[in-house]
Scaffold this motif. Structure first.
Motif, PDB file in Angstrom:
ATOM      1  N   ALA A 166     -26.265 -36.682 -83.300  1.00  0.00           N
ATOM      2  CA  ALA A 166     -24.991 -36.932 -83.968  1.00  0.00           C
ATOM      3  C   ALA A 166     -23.809 -36.438 -83.145  1.00  0.00           C
ATOM      4  CB  ALA A 166     -24.983 -36.283 -85.348  1.00  0.00           C
ATOM      5  N   VAL A 167     -24.037 -35.409 -82.321  1.00  0.00           N
ATOM      6  CA  VAL A 167     -22.949 -34.873 -81.496  1.00  0.00           C
ATOM      7  C   VAL A 167     -23.078 -35.236 -80.016  1.00  0.00           C
ATOM      8  CG1 VAL A 167     -22.435 -32.969 -83.062  1.00  0.00           C
ATOM      9  CG2 VAL A 167     -24.074 -32.629 -81.203  1.00  0.00           C
ATOM     10  N   ASP A 168     -24.250 -35.744 -79.600  1.00  0.00           N
ATOM     11  CA  ASP A 168     -24.454 -36.026 -78.174  1.00  0.00           C
ATOM     12  C   ASP A 168     -25.558 -37.070 -77.988  1.00  0.00           C
ATOM     13  OD1 ASP A 168     -24.758 -35.985 -75.416  1.00  0.00           O
ATOM     14  OD2 ASP A 168     -25.118 -33.818 -75.288  1.00  0.00           O
ATOM     15  N   ARG A 169     -25.180 -38.329 -77.963  1.00  0.00           N
ATOM     16  CA  ARG A 169     -26.166 -39.394 -77.752  1.00  0.00           C
ATOM     17  C   ARG A 169     -26.544 -39.562 -76.282  1.00  0.00           C
ATOM     18  NH1 ARG A 169     -27.460 -41.813 -82.369  1.00  0.00           N
ATOM     19  NH2 ARG A 169     -25.932 -41.820 -84.029  1.00  0.00           N
ATOM     20  N   GLY A 170     -25.875 -38.864 -75.389  1.00  0.00           N
ATOM     21  CA  GLY A 170     -26.126 -39.013 -73.958  1.00  0.00           C
ATOM     22  C   GLY A 170     -27.131 -38.034 -73.378  1.00  0.00           C
ATOM     23  N   MET A 171     -27.825 -37.294 -74.226  1.00  0.00           N
ATOM     24  CA  MET A 171     -28.829 -36.348 -73.712  1.00  0.00           C
ATOM     25  C   MET A 171     -29.884 -37.104 -72.903  1.00  0.00           C
ATOM     26  SD  MET A 171     -29.363 -33.859 -77.012  1.00  0.00           S
ATOM     27  CE  MET A 171     -29.153 -35.166 -78.227  1.00  0.00           C
ATOM     28  N   ILE A 209     -34.442 -31.356 -71.050  1.00  0.00           N
ATOM     29  CA  ILE A 209     -33.448 -32.177 -71.715  1.00  0.00           C
ATOM     30  C   ILE A 209     -32.079 -31.629 -71.308  1.00  0.00           C
ATOM     31  CG2 ILE A 209     -33.562 -30.860 -73.889  1.00  0.00           C
ATOM     32  CD1 ILE A 209     -32.990 -33.615 -75.310  1.00  0.00           C
ATOM     33  N   ARG A 210     -31.263 -32.537 -70.773  1.00  0.00           N
ATOM     34  CA  ARG A 210     -29.909 -32.172 -70.357  1.00  0.00           C
ATOM     35  C   ARG A 210     -28.929 -32.704 -71.393  1.00  0.00           C
ATOM     36  NH1 ARG A 210     -33.010 -33.138 -66.038  1.00  0.00           N
ATOM     37  NH2 ARG A 210     -32.953 -31.652 -64.335  1.00  0.00           N
ATOM     38  N   MET A 211     -27.860 -31.976 -71.604  1.00  0.00           N
ATOM     39  CA  MET A 211     -26.908 -32.315 -72.663  1.00  0.00           C
ATOM     40  C   MET A 211     -25.519 -31.823 -72.298  1.00  0.00           C
ATOM     41  SD  MET A 211     -28.408 -29.390 -75.213  1.00  0.00           S
ATOM     42  CE  MET A 211     -30.055 -29.946 -74.834  1.00  0.00           C
ATOM     43  N   LEU A 212     -24.570 -32.139 -73.143  1.00  0.00           N
ATOM     44  CA  LEU A 212     -23.222 -31.613 -72.967  1.00  0.00           C
ATOM     45  C   LEU A 212     -23.233 -30.115 -73.233  1.00  0.00           C
ATOM     46  CD1 LEU A 212     -21.218 -34.361 -74.901  1.00  0.00           C
ATOM     47  CD2 LEU A 212     -21.370 -34.057 -72.410  1.00  0.00           C
ATOM     48  N   PRO A 213     -22.407 -29.340 -72.515  1.00  0.00           N
ATOM     49  CA  PRO A 213     -22.352 -27.902 -72.774  1.00  0.00           C
ATOM     50  C   PRO A 213     -22.054 -27.570 -74.239  1.00  0.00           C
ATOM     51  CG  PRO A 213     -21.244 -28.410 -70.715  1.00  0.00           C
ATOM     52  CD  PRO A 213     -21.584 -29.732 -71.362  1.00  0.00           C
ATOM     53  N   ALA A 214     -21.221 -28.377 -74.892  1.00  0.00           N
ATOM     54  CA  ALA A 214     -20.901 -28.128 -76.304  1.00  0.00           C
ATOM     55  C   ALA A 214     -22.140 -28.296 -77.190  1.00  0.00           C
ATOM     56  CB  ALA A 214     -19.787 -29.073 -76.760  1.00  0.00           C
ATOM     57  N   THR A 215     -23.014 -29.222 -76.840  1.00  0.00           N
ATOM     58  CA  THR A 215     -24.244 -29.428 -77.600  1.00  0.00           C
ATOM     59  C   THR A 215     -25.153 -28.216 -77.446  1.00  0.00           C
ATOM     60  OG1 THR A 215     -24.051 -31.785 -77.170  1.00  0.00           O
ATOM     61  CG2 THR A 215     -26.185 -30.992 -77.980  1.00  0.00           C
ATOM     62  N   LEU A 216     -25.287 -27.735 -76.217  1.00  0.00           N
ATOM     63  CA  LEU A 216     -26.111 -26.551 -75.984  1.00  0.00           C
ATOM     64  C   LEU A 216     -25.543 -25.353 -76.742  1.00  0.00           C
ATOM     65  CD1 LEU A 216     -28.579 -25.356 -74.606  1.00  0.00           C
ATOM     66  CD2 LEU A 216     -27.129 -24.845 -72.633  1.00  0.00           C
ATOM     67  N   ALA A 217     -24.233 -25.228 -76.798  1.00  0.00           N
ATOM     68  CA  ALA A 217     -23.609 -24.122 -77.537  1.00  0.00           C
ATOM     69  C   ALA A 217     -23.969 -24.181 -79.017  1.00  0.00           C
ATOM     70  CB  ALA A 217     -22.090 -24.163 -77.346  1.00  0.00           C
ATOM     71  N   ILE A 218     -23.979 -25.374 -79.593  1.00  0.00           N
ATOM     72  CA  ILE A 218     -24.367 -25.532 -80.998  1.00  0.00           C
ATOM     73  C   ILE A 218     -25.806 -25.062 -81.207  1.00  0.00           C
ATOM     74  CG2 ILE A 218     -24.894 -27.256 -82.778  1.00  0.00           C
ATOM     75  CD1 ILE A 218     -22.433 -28.840 -81.699  1.00  0.00           C
ATOM     76  N   ILE A 219     -26.691 -25.457 -80.296  1.00  0.00           N
ATOM     77  CA  ILE A 219     -28.105 -25.046 -80.397  1.00  0.00           C
ATOM     78  C   ILE A 219     -28.223 -23.532 -80.284  1.00  0.00           C
ATOM     79  CG2 ILE A 219     -30.358 -25.147 -79.255  1.00  0.00           C
ATOM     80  CD1 ILE A 219     -29.616 -28.074 -78.456  1.00  0.00           C
ATOM     81  N   LYS A 235     -26.213 -28.885 -87.885  1.00  0.00           N
ATOM     82  CA  LYS A 235     -26.248 -29.325 -89.286  1.00  0.00           C
ATOM     83  C   LYS A 235     -27.666 -29.477 -89.817  1.00  0.00           C
ATOM     84  CE  LYS A 235     -21.803 -31.575 -89.575  1.00  0.00           C
ATOM     85  NZ  LYS A 235     -21.050 -32.786 -89.871  1.00  0.00           N
ATOM     86  N   LYS A 236     -28.610 -29.843 -88.949  1.00  0.00           N
ATOM     87  CA  LYS A 236     -29.985 -30.074 -89.408  1.00  0.00           C
ATOM     88  C   LYS A 236     -30.845 -28.820 -89.397  1.00  0.00           C
ATOM     89  CE  LYS A 236     -30.397 -34.992 -88.338  1.00  0.00           C
ATOM     90  NZ  LYS A 236     -31.204 -36.007 -87.648  1.00  0.00           N
ATOM     91  N   GLY A 237     -30.291 -27.680 -88.926  1.00  0.00           N
ATOM     92  CA  GLY A 237     -31.055 -26.439 -88.963  1.00  0.00           C
ATOM     93  C   GLY A 237     -31.356 -25.866 -87.591  1.00  0.00           C
TER      94      GLY A 237
END
Length: 172
Positions: free
Chosen positions: A138-143, A40-50, A56-58
């Motif tokens: 919620a933060v990255d619908r383009g994954m 799964i590819r995502m925005l760098p900011a999304t990966l940072a949150i993970i 927010k969901k845990g």
């Protein structure tokens, strides 16, 4: 070890072309293992949150791991012609590739039985990746989920099989 398909015959159809569940009663029980993966590819900011663990969901990867294990166990409920199997082991690993803003999910599924566990491993990977998407949408619908495939299988009449395609490059 084989690296190519053993047969071109579709086994889930009878002589008249009707779908049926394959009869495995005459097969020997063997230790069967399948390994599958996907990304799964995502925005760098999304990966940072993970990676920071403050979604927010845990705990994204912890919850995705449990979802993937549950999916492997429930595969026959989801895929119509799969046999229900007594799984002896399900292992889910997540490899974070920060420089590519992606996560690789790898599932290893095992049983002692009459039929293989490739579909269970693939189902685990898909649901693991879908859970990551669900928790972060919620933060990255383009994954983008991609490269979902069986890497190897062991056991059974057809023996061992390993993919010829390199998982990291997609090249043979």
């Amino acid at each position: 070890m084989t690296t190519e398909a053993q047969s071109t015959e579709l086994t889930h159809f009878d002589q008249t072309g009707q779908a049926h569940m394959v009869d495995v009663a005459g097969k020997q029980d063997t230790h069967r293992i399948a390994v599958a993966s996907g990304t799964i590819r995502m925005l760098p900011a999304t990966l940072a949150i993970i990676m920071q663990g403050n979604a927010k969901k845990g705990d994204v990867l912890g919850i995705a791991r449990i979802a993937a294990i549950m999916a492997a166990k429930r595969t026959s409920d989801l895929i119509p012609l799969c046999h229900p199997l007594p799984l002896t082991r399900v292992s889910i690993d997540f490899n974070i590739v920060a420089e590519k803003a992606m996560i690789i999910c790898t599932a290893q599924v095992e049983t002692l039985g009459k039929t293989g566990v490739e579909i269970e491993a693939l189902t685990a990977v898909q649901i693991g990746l879908l859970t990551i998407y669900d928790m972060c949408k919620a933060v990255d619908r383009g994954m983008v989920m991609s490269d979902i495939r069986v890497l190897e299988k062991h056991g059974g009449k057809s023996g061992d099989w390993t993919s010829l395609i390199d998982a990291s490059s997609g090249q043979a």
